[in-house]
Design a protein around this motif. Structure first.
Motif, mmCIF file in Angstrom:
data_model
loop_
_atom_site.group_PDB
_atom_site.id
_atom_site.type_symbol
_atom_site.label_atom_id
_atom_site.label_comp_id
_atom_site.label_asym_id
_atom_site.label_seq_id
_atom_site.Cartn_x
_atom_site.Cartn_y
_atom_site.Cartn_z
ATOM 1 N N ASN A 14 36.676 -61.216 -41.581
ATOM 2 C CA ASN A 14 35.373 -61.312 -42.250
ATOM 3 C C ASN A 14 35.218 -60.183 -43.269
ATOM 4 O OD1 ASN A 14 35.392 -59.412 -40.180
ATOM 5 N ND2 ASN A 14 33.232 -59.659 -39.687
ATOM 6 N N ASP A 16 26.848 -57.316 -39.258
ATOM 7 C CA ASP A 16 28.197 -57.791 -38.923
ATOM 8 C C ASP A 16 29.140 -56.596 -38.885
ATOM 9 O OD1 ASP A 16 30.177 -59.551 -38.254
ATOM 10 O OD2 ASP A 16 30.350 -60.483 -40.239
ATOM 11 N N ASP A 69 43.744 -69.009 -40.932
ATOM 12 C CA ASP A 69 42.527 -68.397 -41.449
ATOM 13 C C ASP A 69 42.824 -67.260 -42.421
ATOM 14 O OD1 ASP A 69 43.555 -66.899 -39.366
ATOM 15 O OD2 ASP A 69 41.615 -66.324 -38.544
ATOM 16 N N GLU A 84 33.810 -59.935 -46.026
ATOM 17 C CA GLU A 84 32.486 -59.800 -46.632
ATOM 18 C C GLU A 84 31.598 -58.811 -45.876
ATOM 19 O OE1 GLU A 84 32.309 -62.819 -43.429
ATOM 20 O OE2 GLU A 84 33.671 -62.479 -45.128
ATOM 21 N N ALA A 85 31.922 -58.581 -44.596
ATOM 22 C CA ALA A 85 31.121 -57.655 -43.792
ATOM 23 C C ALA A 85 31.185 -56.231 -44.330
ATOM 24 C CB ALA A 85 31.578 -57.685 -42.339
ATOM 25 N N PRO A 120 33.269 -55.653 -39.381
ATOM 26 C CA PRO A 120 34.544 -56.199 -39.875
ATOM 27 C C PRO A 120 35.661 -56.060 -38.852
ATOM 28 C CG PRO A 120 34.086 -54.079 -40.902
ATOM 29 C CD PRO A 120 32.869 -54.421 -40.089
#
Length: 626
Positions: free
Chosen positions: A611, A580, A148, A613-614, A582
């Motif tokens: 993540n 969200d 990932d 984008e958080a 991170p």
């Protein structure tokens, strides 16, 4: 054995710990014998025992990590793998040995020798362990990252160490979906300038052609020319490099931390056999990716004769109970996970002790972040009233733990049971004075075998010394904000660099998390200190249950919970709802990155986040302007 060797009464854990620290050479020598390490120990245990860094353990020893993990050759399970609910496979000890033998021959043919690097861009699956053990059997150096990771995150790591061989995977499953890795594999392989070979492991069968990789071929093709033969294990020095691990990299290029063959093996054997009570034929599980040190910790379980239970994917797929389905089906004896997983199970209302047969489960290990007292109560109420709940803590930096569980000690909610045997763990104030019952810095005052060999590309050791020994010269400063309790256990309040300082009062972030996450509407939270009017104010971001909106009543309830259980200084000046939070790939909340975004600073290496984008959710928030 320690009593016989010392001639002392060591009938309590505390007395044994004190002896193991004061007579560290005798302790680690006895452990070598007790664990039946395969190799030549030599007559000398430690040189420069008071020098840190600089001590050398077992300078005459010769051993091979892979040989110690492959000592069994029978038909019992060595590895059992579940890829969510889509893939189920198993390897016997005999089959594992044979697969390592074939992979070892293939690596030799690819030009891999002692000291060369081999990298795995792979999930937690059998081929990863096979490739790692084949690498170690040669005296080459293994390093891994989970699939990932994005390309830049991988290159920040593998680009520094220049592997000769790269193992990668066609894709993986997450929450029932297939995640294709083809494009990332191709770019990584093309950018690794010293690569001789890229080996594609088949997992999701997406028919990707291995020939599209630079110098690529399939796993089956890589092994095809070789039949299993007896492995000739070269005996290597105790401090021979075994693995390179990486710091999280959220505040700069990741540090490449080199760990030794003997130090890793001996420390893991201690933690498994003594602190974890892992026995031959136990079935050991840890929910981890290959980018986290707990994967290496799990793999070493083979040296204690355990079966390794491997899982890859979303831990809450298939009705949120798949890990407990796995535990029941495979008679799991030790369940390793994160504090966040335990907290999430409670929020989801799971009661696995009633819905599943967990009668074989003897221990539950928790790490990644401090486990709150409510997490302890949940485990004993909803999983089992009769198991060892061991909240443990250490780090990538030592590929092991400073604080651990102990099967013969009571468990106190919110506390890590004990300091690890042979680890001179203490708590210091700012002046370097020892504390008890007060919060301070986690330190280790004497050398231990699993200290890093050093950092990659740090020939004079300057970066290594700067990372751990500048704060208190000659003493390892780990960067955790902790307290030594009256029970001789530890409470961890968070990372020192994320500690809050409102009004000059030092507050650990976990002190606030423990209270906030008691509030039923809150799924999780992140807290930071915001520079405000020449001081620091506490700002709390909360992710709430679906359909719940933060209003004045809920805000007041959160603040009152914090105030009533801690102090007025802990109460957040601002509570803000966020969608969200991170995290790093290993699930750790990145408070520093949130703080940087809030203050308009640049966060480097966001590719190390699960993540990234958080982070944008925290940028230019109007709510923080007043």
């Amino acid at each position: 054995a320690a009593e016989r060797g010392s001639g002392r009464n060591l009938k309590t854990y505390e007395k044994l710990w004190q002896w193991s620290v004061a007579h560290a050479g005798d302790f680690w020598s006895l452990l070598w014998q007790y664990a039946d390490v395969i190799g030549e120990k030599g007559s000398e245990v430690v040189i420069d025992a008071n020098k840190m860094p600089g001590a050398r353990w077992f300078p005459q020893a010769r051993l091979n990590y892979a040989q110690n993990l492959l000592r069994r050759r029978d038909d019992d399970d060595a590895l059992v793998f579940w890829g969510e609910d889509r893939v189920k496979r198993r390897f016997s000890h005999a089959a594992l040995y044979d697969a390592v033998s074939r992979c070892r021959q293939a690596l030799l043919q690819a030009g891999v020798g002692q000291g060369d690097r081999v990298a795995g861009y792979l999930p937690n699956m059998p081929e990863t362990i096979i490739a790692m053990l084949a690498t170690a059997s040669l005296g080459a150096v293994w390093s891994s990252a989970s699939p990932d990771f994005g390309v830049e995150g991988v290159m920040d790591r593998f680009g520094q160490i220049e592997p000769k061989v790269l193992f990668c995977v066609d894709g993986y499953y997450y929450n029932g979906k297939v995640i294709d890795c083809g494009d990332k594999n191709r770019e990584v392989a093309s950018r690794l300038t010293e690569l001789r070979c890229a080996v594609l492991v088949r997992y999701v069968e997406n028919r990707v052609d291995a020939a599209t990789l630079s110098r690529g071929l399939d796993w089956s093709t890589f092994l095809a020319p070789y039949e299993p033969v007896e492995i000739e294990f070269p005996l290597l020095p105790f401090d021979h490099p075994l693995v390179i691990m990486f710091s999280s990299g959220t505040t700069g290029v990741p540090k490449c931390i080199v760990h030794s063959t003997g130090g890793t093996l001996l420390q893991h054997l201690k933690e498994h056999l003594l602190h974890g009570d892992i026995k031959p034929d136990d079935r050991l599980f840890y929910f981890t990716t290959c980018g986290w040190m707990m994967w290496n910790w799990l793999v070493s379980g083979l040296a204690s004769g355990a079966t390794l239970l491997l899982y890859d994917g979303n831990p809450f797929t298939a009705g949120k109970t798949i890990l407990f389905d796995f535990a029941e089906a495979e008679r799991m004896s030790q369940f390793g996970t994160s504090a966040k997983f335990i907290e999430a199970c409670g929020k989801f209302g799971l009661e696995p002790g009633f819905s599943h047969d967990l009668s074989r489960l003897r221990a539950l290990f928790s790490t990644g972040s401090p486990l709150a007292p409510e997490g302890f109560r949940y485990v004993y109420d909803k999983l089992s009233p009769d198991l060892l709940l061991a909240s443990i803590s250490g780090g990538t930096d030592i590929i092991s733990c400073f604080a651990l569980g102990c099967p013969i000690l009571p468990v106190w909610a919110g506390e890590l049971q004990c300091r690890g045997l042979g680890m001179a763990v203490d708590v210091y104030n700012e002046e370097g004075q020892s504390l008890k019952g007060e919060k301070g810095e986690l330190v280790c005052t004497r050398p231990f075998p699993s200290m890093p060999v050093g950092f990659w590309n740090d020939p004079d050791g300057r970066r290594y010394r700067s990372a751990y020994f500048e704060r208190f010269p000659g003493v390892w400063c780990h960067g955790d904000y902790v307290e030594l309790t009256e029970h001789q256990g530890l409470i961890i309040y968070g990372r020192s660099d994320a500690t809050l300082n409102p009004g000059g009062v030092r507050i650990g972030t976990s002190e606030i998390y423990r209270q906030v996450e008691v509030v039923d509407e809150v799924l999780e939270s992140v807290v930071i200190g915001q520079e405000w009017q020449h001081d620091v104010r506490v700002v709390l971001f909360v992710r709430l249950r679906e359909g719940v909106t933060l209003d004045d009543e809920l805000t007041d309830r959160i603040k009152q919970q914090v105030r009533s259980k801690t102090t007025p200084r802990h109460v957040p000046a601002k509570v803000i709802q966020i969608d969200d939070i991170p995290r790093t790939k290993s699930g750790k909340i990145v408070e520093l990155a949130v703080r940087q975004v809030v203050h308009g600073e640049t966060v480097r290496n966001t590719d190390s986040l699960a993540n990234p984008e958080a982070l944008e959710l925290y940028r230019d928030l109007v709510a923080l302007d007043s």
